[in-house]
Design a protein around this motif. Structure first.
Motif, PDB file in Angstrom:
ATOM      1  N   PRO A 270       0.846  -1.199   0.000  1.00  0.00           N
ATOM      2  CA  PRO A 270       0.000   0.000   0.000  1.00  0.00           C
ATOM      3  C   PRO A 270       0.882   1.251   0.000  1.00  0.00           C
ATOM      4  N   VAL A 271       1.284   1.701  -1.196  1.00  0.00           N
ATOM      5  CA  VAL A 271       2.280   2.767  -1.320  1.00  0.00           C
ATOM      6  C   VAL A 271       1.820   4.111  -0.782  1.00  0.00           C
ATOM      7  N   SER A 272       0.533   4.293  -0.545  1.00  0.00           N
ATOM      8  CA  SER A 272       0.074   5.575  -0.019  1.00  0.00           C
ATOM      9  C   SER A 272       0.187   5.636   1.503  1.00  0.00           C
ATOM     10  N   THR A 273       0.485   4.501   2.140  1.00  0.00           N
ATOM     11  CA  THR A 273       0.616   4.440   3.586  1.00  0.00           C
ATOM     12  C   THR A 273       2.079   4.199   3.945  1.00  0.00           C
ATOM     13  N   PRO A 274       2.658   5.018   4.818  1.00  0.00           N
ATOM     14  CA  PRO A 274       4.058   4.797   5.210  1.00  0.00           C
ATOM     15  C   PRO A 274       4.223   3.447   5.915  1.00  0.00           C
TER      16      PRO A 274
ATOM     17  N   TYR B  22      16.829  -2.919  18.846  1.00  0.00           N
ATOM     18  CA  TYR B  22      16.665  -1.531  19.258  1.00  0.00           C
ATOM     19  C   TYR B  22      15.422  -1.380  20.128  1.00  0.00           C
ATOM     20  N   GLU B  23      15.473  -0.462  21.058  1.00  0.00           N
ATOM     21  CA  GLU B  23      14.302  -0.049  21.823  1.00  0.00           C
ATOM     22  C   GLU B  23      13.618   1.030  20.984  1.00  0.00           C
ATOM     23  N   VAL B  24      12.365   0.817  20.658  1.00  0.00           N
ATOM     24  CA  VAL B  24      11.626   1.761  19.827  1.00  0.00           C
ATOM     25  C   VAL B  24      10.866   2.719  20.735  1.00  0.00           C
ATOM     26  N   LEU B  25      11.116   4.026  20.545  1.00  0.00           N
ATOM     27  CA  LEU B  25      10.507   5.069  21.359  1.00  0.00           C
ATOM     28  C   LEU B  25       9.651   5.959  20.470  1.00  0.00           C
ATOM     29  N   ASP B  26       8.603   6.510  20.988  1.00  0.00           N
ATOM     30  CA  ASP B  26       7.689   7.428  20.301  1.00  0.00           C
ATOM     31  C   ASP B  26       6.727   6.655  19.399  1.00  0.00           C
ATOM     32  N   ASP B  27       5.725   7.362  18.906  1.00  0.00           N
ATOM     33  CA  ASP B  27       4.719   6.794  18.026  1.00  0.00           C
ATOM     34  C   ASP B  27       4.692   7.557  16.720  1.00  0.00           C
ATOM     35  N   GLY B  28       3.910   7.078  15.793  1.00  0.00           N
ATOM     36  CA  GLY B  28       3.720   7.766  14.524  1.00  0.00           C
ATOM     37  C   GLY B  28       4.676   7.274  13.450  1.00  0.00           C
ATOM     38  N   ASP B  29       4.748   8.054  12.372  1.00  0.00           N
ATOM     39  CA  ASP B  29       5.587   7.688  11.236  1.00  0.00           C
ATOM     40  C   ASP B  29       7.045   8.049  11.464  1.00  0.00           C
ATOM     41  N   GLU B  30       7.327   8.783  12.544  1.00  0.00           N
ATOM     42  CA  GLU B  30       8.702   9.096  12.910  1.00  0.00           C
ATOM     43  C   GLU B  30       8.902   8.712  14.373  1.00  0.00           C
ATOM     44  N   PHE B  31       9.996   8.012  14.634  1.00  0.00           N
ATOM     45  CA  PHE B  31      10.264   7.575  15.995  1.00  0.00           C
ATOM     46  C   PHE B  31      11.766   7.478  16.217  1.00  0.00           C
ATOM     47  N   ARG B  32      12.144   7.279  17.469  1.00  0.00           N
ATOM     48  CA  ARG B  32      13.547   7.081  17.828  1.00  0.00           C
ATOM     49  C   ARG B  32      13.764   5.606  18.108  1.00  0.00           C
TER      50      ARG B  32
END
Length: 105
Positions: free
Chosen positions: A3-7, A21-31
């Motif tokens: 689904p190329v329209s969805t990241p 890795y420990e994944v922090l934050d939400d959304g399309d950008e995270f640490r």
């Protein structure tokens, strides 16, 4: 076809989790953090304006967008080290561009 329209945010989190890795934050950008290293990860459905600043950045996009994103980032010559992960349908992925490594002489 992906689904190329969805990241590929879910896939990006899964990749970094499986790499330890420990994944922090939400959304399309995270640490993503492991030991001393923290990487800012951005999941993109298509190419976008690259940030001008940062330290370590990784862009996760669908396979069909990876070459175009690589050209865009190379042309903009950002000040930070960056990598691109190209996600295929089914969740497989390939590192399309990794940061240059420093070789001790």
């Amino acid at each position: 076809m992906a689904p190329v329209s969805t990241p590929p945010a879910k896939e990006a989190r899964s990749i970094f989790n499986s790499l330890g890795y420990e994944v922090l934050d939400d959304g399309d950008e995270f640490r993503a953090r492991r030991k001393w290293r923290e990487v800012r990860v951005t999941a993109l459905a298509d190419t976008a304006d690259a940030p001008k600043r940062g330290e370590l950045r990784c862009f996760v996009t669908w396979e069909e967008n990876a070459s175009r994103l690589r050209r865009q980032l190379s042309d903009s010559n950002p000040e930070y080290e960056w990598a691109i992960i190209a996600v295929r349908e089914g969740g497989d992925y390939e590192v399309a561009r990794a940061p240059p490594c420093r070789v001790a002489v």
